[in-house]
Design a protein around this motif. Structure first.
Motif, PDB file in Angstrom:
ATOM      1  N   LEU A   1     -11.185 -14.535 -10.214  1.00 26.28           N
ATOM      2  CA  LEU A   1     -10.377 -13.730 -11.124  1.00 26.28           C
ATOM      3  C   LEU A   1     -10.714 -14.060 -12.573  1.00 26.28           C
ATOM      4  CD1 LEU A   1      -8.100 -11.691 -11.524  1.00 26.28           C
ATOM      5  CD2 LEU A   1      -6.482 -13.596 -11.521  1.00 26.28           C
ATOM      6  N   ARG A   2     -10.806 -15.334 -12.879  1.00 29.26           N
ATOM      7  CA  ARG A   2     -11.143 -15.734 -14.243  1.00 29.26           C
ATOM      8  C   ARG A   2     -12.520 -15.224 -14.636  1.00 29.26           C
ATOM      9  NH1 ARG A   2      -7.904 -20.740 -14.300  1.00 29.26           N
ATOM     10  NH2 ARG A   2      -9.417 -21.892 -13.069  1.00 29.26           N
ATOM     11  N   TYR A   3     -13.428 -15.347 -13.696  1.00 34.13           N
ATOM     12  CA  TYR A   3     -14.790 -14.908 -13.957  1.00 34.13           C
ATOM     13  C   TYR A   3     -14.815 -13.416 -14.266  1.00 34.13           C
ATOM     14  CZ  TYR A   3     -19.851 -15.124 -13.388  1.00 34.13           C
ATOM     15  OH  TYR A   3     -21.203 -15.094 -13.613  1.00 34.13           O
ATOM     16  N   LYS A   4     -14.203 -12.674 -13.377  1.00 33.72           N
ATOM     17  CA  LYS A   4     -14.243 -11.221 -13.489  1.00 33.72           C
ATOM     18  C   LYS A   4     -13.514 -10.722 -14.733  1.00 33.72           C
ATOM     19  CE  LYS A   4     -14.546  -7.117 -11.050  1.00 33.72           C
ATOM     20  NZ  LYS A   4     -15.204  -6.635  -9.838  1.00 33.72           N
ATOM     21  N   ALA A   5     -12.334 -11.301 -14.974  1.00 23.86           N
ATOM     22  CA  ALA A   5     -11.501 -10.805 -16.072  1.00 23.86           C
ATOM     23  C   ALA A   5     -12.070 -11.147 -17.438  1.00 23.86           C
ATOM     24  CB  ALA A   5     -10.084 -11.352 -15.938  1.00 23.86           C
ATOM     25  N   ALA A   6     -13.009 -12.087 -17.492  1.00 30.71           N
ATOM     26  CA  ALA A   6     -13.620 -12.401 -18.781  1.00 30.71           C
ATOM     27  C   ALA A   6     -14.476 -11.240 -19.277  1.00 30.71           C
ATOM     28  CB  ALA A   6     -14.454 -13.676 -18.683  1.00 30.71           C
ATOM     29  N   PHE A   7     -14.919 -10.393 -18.380  1.00 29.99           N
ATOM     30  CA  PHE A   7     -15.818  -9.303 -18.777  1.00 29.99           C
ATOM     31  C   PHE A   7     -15.321  -7.908 -18.413  1.00 29.99           C
ATOM     32  CE2 PHE A   7     -18.490 -13.010 -17.899  1.00 29.99           C
ATOM     33  CZ  PHE A   7     -18.938 -13.230 -19.187  1.00 29.99           C
ATOM     34  N   HIS A   8     -14.411  -7.842 -17.463  1.00 30.99           N
ATOM     35  CA  HIS A   8     -13.988  -6.535 -16.977  1.00 30.99           C
ATOM     36  C   HIS A   8     -12.469  -6.421 -17.044  1.00 30.99           C
ATOM     37  CE1 HIS A   8     -18.077  -6.147 -15.629  1.00 30.99           C
ATOM     38  NE2 HIS A   8     -17.972  -7.249 -14.939  1.00 30.99           N
ATOM     39  N   PRO A   9     -11.983  -5.225 -17.316  1.00 28.54           N
ATOM     40  CA  PRO A   9     -10.551  -5.064 -17.569  1.00 28.54           C
ATOM     41  C   PRO A   9      -9.693  -5.043 -16.309  1.00 28.54           C
ATOM     42  CG  PRO A   9     -11.665  -2.950 -17.783  1.00 28.54           C
ATOM     43  CD  PRO A   9     -12.732  -3.967 -17.503  1.00 28.54           C
ATOM     44  N   VAL A  10      -9.854  -5.999 -15.431  1.00 25.81           N
ATOM     45  CA  VAL A  10      -9.061  -6.017 -14.191  1.00 25.81           C
ATOM     46  C   VAL A  10      -7.609  -6.374 -14.391  1.00 25.81           C
ATOM     47  CG1 VAL A  10     -10.425  -6.390 -12.125  1.00 25.81           C
ATOM     48  CG2 VAL A  10     -10.189  -8.239 -13.771  1.00 25.81           C
ATOM     49  N   LEU A  11      -7.305  -7.167 -15.410  1.00 29.75           N
ATOM     50  CA  LEU A  11      -5.945  -7.714 -15.490  1.00 29.75           C
ATOM     51  C   LEU A  11      -4.884  -6.637 -15.718  1.00 29.75           C
ATOM     52  CD1 LEU A  11      -6.417 -11.118 -17.322  1.00 29.75           C
ATOM     53  CD2 LEU A  11      -6.388 -10.610 -14.887  1.00 29.75           C
ATOM     54  N   PHE A  12      -5.327  -5.477 -16.208  1.00 24.57           N
ATOM     55  CA  PHE A  12      -4.389  -4.365 -16.359  1.00 24.57           C
ATOM     56  C   PHE A  12      -3.711  -4.009 -15.044  1.00 24.57           C
ATOM     57  CE2 PHE A  12      -7.386  -3.750 -19.887  1.00 24.57           C
ATOM     58  CZ  PHE A  12      -6.486  -3.696 -20.938  1.00 24.57           C
ATOM     59  N   GLU A  13      -4.388  -4.292 -13.942  1.00 23.94           N
ATOM     60  CA  GLU A  13      -3.814  -3.991 -12.622  1.00 23.94           C
ATOM     61  C   GLU A  13      -2.529  -4.770 -12.362  1.00 23.94           C
ATOM     62  OE1 GLU A  13      -5.034  -1.769 -10.593  1.00 23.94           O
ATOM     63  OE2 GLU A  13      -6.955  -1.349 -11.580  1.00 23.94           O
ATOM     64  N   LEU A  14      -2.331  -5.829 -13.120  1.00 22.28           N
ATOM     65  CA  LEU A  14      -1.147  -6.666 -12.908  1.00 22.28           C
ATOM     66  C   LEU A  14       0.062  -6.193 -13.715  1.00 22.28           C
ATOM     67  CD1 LEU A  14      -2.968 -10.101 -13.074  1.00 22.28           C
ATOM     68  CD2 LEU A  14      -1.778  -9.212 -11.079  1.00 22.28           C
ATOM     69  N   LEU A  15      -0.167  -5.274 -14.651  1.00 22.79           N
ATOM     70  CA  LEU A  15       0.904  -4.859 -15.555  1.00 22.79           C
ATOM     71  C   LEU A  15       1.490  -3.515 -15.138  1.00 22.79           C
ATOM     72  CD1 LEU A  15      -0.782  -5.812 -18.941  1.00 22.79           C
ATOM     73  CD2 LEU A  15       1.105  -6.990 -17.797  1.00 22.79           C
ATOM     74  N   PRO A  16       2.707  -3.232 -15.567  1.00 19.27           N
ATOM     75  CA  PRO A  16       3.269  -1.906 -15.313  1.00 19.27           C
ATOM     76  C   PRO A  16       2.527  -0.862 -16.128  1.00 19.27           C
ATOM     77  CG  PRO A  16       4.801  -3.271 -16.584  1.00 19.27           C
ATOM     78  CD  PRO A  16       3.654  -4.155 -16.205  1.00 19.27           C
ATOM     79  N   GLU A  17       2.860   0.390 -15.891  1.00 17.34           N
ATOM     80  CA  GLU A  17       2.145   1.482 -16.531  1.00 17.34           C
ATOM     81  C   GLU A  17       2.183   1.355 -18.060  1.00 17.34           C
ATOM     82  OE1 GLU A  17       3.635   5.257 -15.432  1.00 17.34           O
ATOM     83  OE2 GLU A  17       1.868   6.335 -16.202  1.00 17.34           O
ATOM     84  N   LYS A  18       3.370   1.055 -18.576  1.00 18.43           N
ATOM     85  CA  LYS A  18       3.535   0.856 -20.021  1.00 18.43           C
ATOM     86  C   LYS A  18       3.656  -0.625 -20.326  1.00 18.43           C
ATOM     87  CE  LYS A  18       6.884   3.101 -21.957  1.00 18.43           C
ATOM     88  NZ  LYS A  18       8.119   3.929 -22.181  1.00 18.43           N
ATOM     89  N   PHE A  19       2.903  -1.091 -21.288  1.00 19.34           N
ATOM     90  CA  PHE A  19       2.968  -2.513 -21.634  1.00 19.34           C
ATOM     91  C   PHE A  19       2.604  -2.653 -23.111  1.00 19.34           C
ATOM     92  CE2 PHE A  19      -1.115  -1.277 -20.011  1.00 19.34           C
ATOM     93  CZ  PHE A  19      -1.975  -1.706 -20.990  1.00 19.34           C
ATOM     94  N   THR A  20       2.915  -3.794 -23.676  1.00 20.80           N
ATOM     95  CA  THR A  20       2.574  -4.042 -25.082  1.00 20.80           C
ATOM     96  C   THR A  20       1.397  -5.002 -25.157  1.00 20.80           C
ATOM     97  OG1 THR A  20       3.965  -6.002 -25.336  1.00 20.80           O
ATOM     98  CG2 THR A  20       5.028  -3.858 -25.640  1.00 20.80           C
TER      99      THR A  20
END
Lengths: 236, 236
Positions: B143-162
């Motif tokens: 996860l750390r590896y991937k998220a350093a370059f690709h926007p995967v972490l958005f999958e963890l947030l609700p539709e609207k976020f700050t």
DNA sequence: TCAAAAGTGTTGTCCTTACACCCATGT
DNA sequence: ACATGGGTGTAAGGACAACACTTTTGA
């Protein structure tokens, strides 16, 4: 027969297939064999075999590589498990794919070529059984991805090599011409290489110095981020 | 009983285990369940199950996730196959691990919590069966590896976020304080976010604008290299 | 002496970091 | 009014791509 503790579940065959990369000084190649048993006997195939009860997956991959190439201590990394229900038409088989990087000259030294294996340029592969083509595509992508940041490609070269030789390898992997000045500085700035006293003379009039890997620093920095490729635009 | 075309080979159980990440606004968490059958009944475990004859591996992972969380259309990616001969003491079982990223609030909405599942902070996991701890470590690294370059972490947030919420997430994943100004500029410069009219008011007096993902650009740029983390020093 | 490839120097551009500063608002 | 976190401005430094230049030597 082993006692079945999960009585209602299905058991399947588990295989390992190896995507073996080599580099002949000009281009990347893949080692394929003529399959020795049915189904699809005589067709081109990746090197593979079934996992036995005593071994884990990495061990299965090493064993198969050893059996079919005679080589051990090879760079091996698990790629992906492939599990389409129909991938092997004979029986449900899960295959765990590995990719291997070998120094092609070490392979040529082996006399053990009884397995009718053959090197194919990556761009001229024969048709392959099952989903092996897909495995190869995935392996190519992963190699490009990994080599953009980590010094894996050294595994494809002999112990002594020149920077221009290394550059040809990178240029082939990324189908991209690189600036020799910037490439050489970037590689040397990693501190991974040790300059040798002698030069390679075949490639040019001036000759290029040989280098060897600094094994200790190589271990140390293998997982660091080294940015070998300017603006990598990789598939995934 | 299916006809066996490879008569001398061993068949094994093939399972799928899911490492399910969620984010509660402060920290990363993992969803674990109390195992419902022997061996190790009642112990904490990753969500898993056996692969059935009709489905492929991805389908098995989706099915298991759906059964145990009620959620579908989840980000799922194959992690690695684990195949130590003794990893399940009852019987030889290959497990293909997947990691999943879910919006924790969607999970909470589900009434379907009959499976005694529970969220654990990544840093306070209970002891787990088999090699599940190792799977989790591998998943965290990936996860750390991937998220350093690709926007995967958005999958963890609700539709609207700050953006400050997003920053807390990145800071937790990398255990690293980030500069808010630089972070915000870097995120916005990807062009992935669409500013909303309304603000989130709970976190501060000024309030922070909500953003949504631009779905189209997200698809498009998912595999590009975006460099979210300055000088990533990742394990592998 | 010339061609060809190895290798070095140099410059301008862009990116990023660090940090100062301004903004909006609930109390 | 002031504290708090959101958000913007900016200047210094570094990294890197582009490309000109020097070196070496076989033919």
């Amino acid at each position: 027969m082993q006692l079945k503790k999960y009585p209602h579940q299905n058991r399947m065959l588990v295989a390992v297939d190896c995507i073996i990369f080599g580099f002949d000084g000009n281009q990347l190649k893949l080692l394929l064999i003529k399959r020795g048993f049915e189904p699809r006997k005589g067709k081109w195939s990746l090197m593979g075999g079934f996992v036995t009860p005593e071994e884990n997956l990495d061990q299965a991959a090493s064993r198969i590589l050893k059996q079919l190439t005679g080589l051990s201590d090879i760079y091996l990394e698990q790629l992906l498990a492939f599990g389409d229900p129909l991938r092997d038409p004979a029986e449900r088989t899960i295959s765990v794919a590995y990719f291997a990087l070998i120094d092609i000259s070490k392979y040529e030294e082996q006399i053990n070529h009884e397995y009718s294996a053959e090197w194919f340029p990556l761009k001229q592969l024969p048709s392959l059984i099952f989903d092996h083509k897909e495995m190869i595509e995935t392996a190519k992508e992963k190699l490009r991805y990994k080599a953009a940041f980590h010094p894996v490609l050294f595994e494809l070269l002999p112990e002594k090599f020149t920077i221009p030789q290394l550059q040809v390898l990178y240029e082939d992997v990324y189908s991209k011409i690189l600036d020799k000045g910037n490439f050489s500085r970037k590689i040397l700035s990693t501190g991974l290489l040790v300059k040798q006293k002698d030069k390679e003379r075949a490639g040019s009039k001036k000759g290029a110095y040989y280098y060897k890997l600094d094994k200790r620093k190589y271990q140390l920095k293998f997982n660091a981020f080294l940015n070998f490729i300017p603006n990598p635009q990789l598939q995934s």
